[in-house]
Design a protein around this motif. Structure first.
Motif, mmCIF file in Angstrom:
data_model
loop_
_atom_site.group_PDB
_atom_site.id
_atom_site.type_symbol
_atom_site.label_atom_id
_atom_site.label_comp_id
_atom_site.label_asym_id
_atom_site.label_seq_id
_atom_site.Cartn_x
_atom_site.Cartn_y
_atom_site.Cartn_z
ATOM 1 N N SER A 27 0.837 -1.206 0.000
ATOM 2 C CA SER A 27 0.000 0.000 0.000
ATOM 3 C C SER A 27 0.867 1.248 0.000
ATOM 4 C CB SER A 27 -0.906 0.001 1.230
ATOM 5 O OG SER A 27 -1.798 -1.109 1.211
ATOM 6 N N GLU A 57 1.778 1.516 -10.463
ATOM 7 C CA GLU A 57 1.400 0.299 -11.179
ATOM 8 C C GLU A 57 2.568 -0.666 -11.307
ATOM 9 O OE1 GLU A 57 -0.259 1.853 -14.789
ATOM 10 O OE2 GLU A 57 -2.263 2.092 -13.897
ATOM 11 N N LYS A 60 2.893 -2.398 -8.186
ATOM 12 C CA LYS A 60 1.645 -3.086 -7.824
ATOM 13 C C LYS A 60 1.133 -2.622 -6.454
ATOM 14 C CE LYS A 60 2.420 -7.240 -10.621
ATOM 15 N NZ LYS A 60 3.510 -6.642 -11.459
ATOM 16 N N LYS A 62 -1.423 -0.433 -3.867
ATOM 17 C CA LYS A 62 -2.771 0.071 -3.654
ATOM 18 C C LYS A 62 -2.660 1.455 -3.025
ATOM 19 C CE LYS A 62 -6.952 -0.609 -0.893
ATOM 20 N NZ LYS A 62 -7.590 -1.401 0.196
ATOM 21 N N GLU A 64 -3.884 4.185 -0.824
ATOM 22 C CA GLU A 64 -4.833 4.369 0.265
ATOM 23 C C GLU A 64 -5.121 5.845 0.526
ATOM 24 O OE1 GLU A 64 -4.085 2.163 3.801
ATOM 25 O OE2 GLU A 64 -3.845 0.254 2.752
ATOM 26 N N ASP A 87 -8.043 5.474 -7.217
ATOM 27 C CA ASP A 87 -8.801 5.484 -5.958
ATOM 28 C C ASP A 87 -7.968 6.156 -4.870
ATOM 29 O OD1 ASP A 87 -11.093 4.272 -7.037
ATOM 30 O OD2 ASP A 87 -10.202 2.285 -6.794
#
Length: 286
Positions: A27, A57, A60, A62, A64, A87
């Motif tokens: 993350s 990307e 990889k 996420k 937050e 997001d």
């Protein structure tokens, strides 16, 4: 857990954006992203922000959080652009409503703009603890440059926004609406009370011809060598210096367009009946 940090230098506005992450495949938080803006054409693009996306990307990650250290006056934030593609929640510091109220009045914004911080997903309180994957972070209220500046601390790394620059450049101005040089001094002293080896990450660097852009130093470097706030400088000395210096500074090139976007967390003003969004230029106000 110590954060992994990737810095991206945007040369037009001399801004450093960061991706802070726990591990590949884990993350991350993105701090102070920049949206490209051509003031001659009134056109925005995501060329610089796309570099952040490519890194996220590739690792990889996420996303937050998309974090702002303050409402910037020198570049448009890419927070909304990134949020649409990656997001993540937008966050900013306390007193954002104060900043929004100041500029709602300056730009004579309509009833659609409610200055209560709602444009951001989260308004951090001073000392608030939050997580980014396996990382633990703390929000540190550091006003003065603006009323709503916030620093973000991840273990031994603190992202300090526009409180200070590299030691040879000193400190940020405090003459924007709601700014306060005395408050800025106290915020800086709070940051410099961290252990000497604490790493500090700048939001801007305007390097002299003798060096390349830099954005990381330690508390000990600032205490020993910052030209404005090294050890031994009193609060009154600093306020006198900062006040006199600020009177010599012109407005940032992108002040008027950037503020209108940044108080909305990167959203453009609502389109008018022809489908086009417009930015206002108040005359003889600044």
């Amino acid at each position: 857990m110590k954060p992994r940090i990737e810095a991206f230098f945007e040369s037009v506005t001399a801004t450093i954006s960061y991706v802070v992450y726990d591990e590949p495949g884990g993350s991350c938080a993105i701090i102070d992203p920049v949206l490209d803006y051509d003031p001659k054409a009134g056109r925005t693009t995501g060329a610089f922000a796309d570099k952040l996306i490519a890194f996220v990307e590739a690792k990889k990650l996420k996303v937050e959080w998309i974090l702002e250290t303050h409402v910037h006056a020198d570049h448009l934030t890419a927070a909304s652009y990134l949020k649409e593609r990656l997001d993540g929640k937008t966050g900013i510091g306390p007193q954002i409503s104060t900043v929004q109220q100041i500029f709602k009045k300056m730009f004579n914004l309509g009833a659609e703009f409610v200055p209560d911080g709602r444009h951001f997903n989260h308004v951090f309180a001073d000392g608030e603890i939050f997580t980014v994957g396996k990382l633990t972070a703390k929000a540190v209220f550091t006003p003065g440059h603006t009323p709503a500046d916030l620093s973000y601390q991840f273990d031994d790394a603190v992202f300090i926004g526009d409180t200070m620059f590299m030691p040879d450049l000193g400190t940020a101005r405090a003459d924007f609406p709601g700014g306060d040089a005395r408050q800025l001094f106290r915020s800086i002293k709070r940051l410099l009370a961290n252990p000497p080896q604490t790493r500090l990450f700048m939001c801007h660097d305007y390097p002299p011809a003798t060096r390349q852009p830099q954005w990381e130093c330690i508390v000990a470097d600032q205490r020993a060598g910052n030209i404005h706030v090294h050890d031994g400088i009193t609060e009154d000395d600093f306020v006198a210096m900062r006040t006199a210096r600020d009177k010599t500074l012109g407005a940032p090139v992108l002040l008027l367009p950037s503020i209108q976007v940044n108080i909305r967390a990167g959203e453009m003003p609502p389109p008018e009946d022809n489908g086009v969004a417009y930015l206002k230029i108040p005359l003889n106000v600044i």
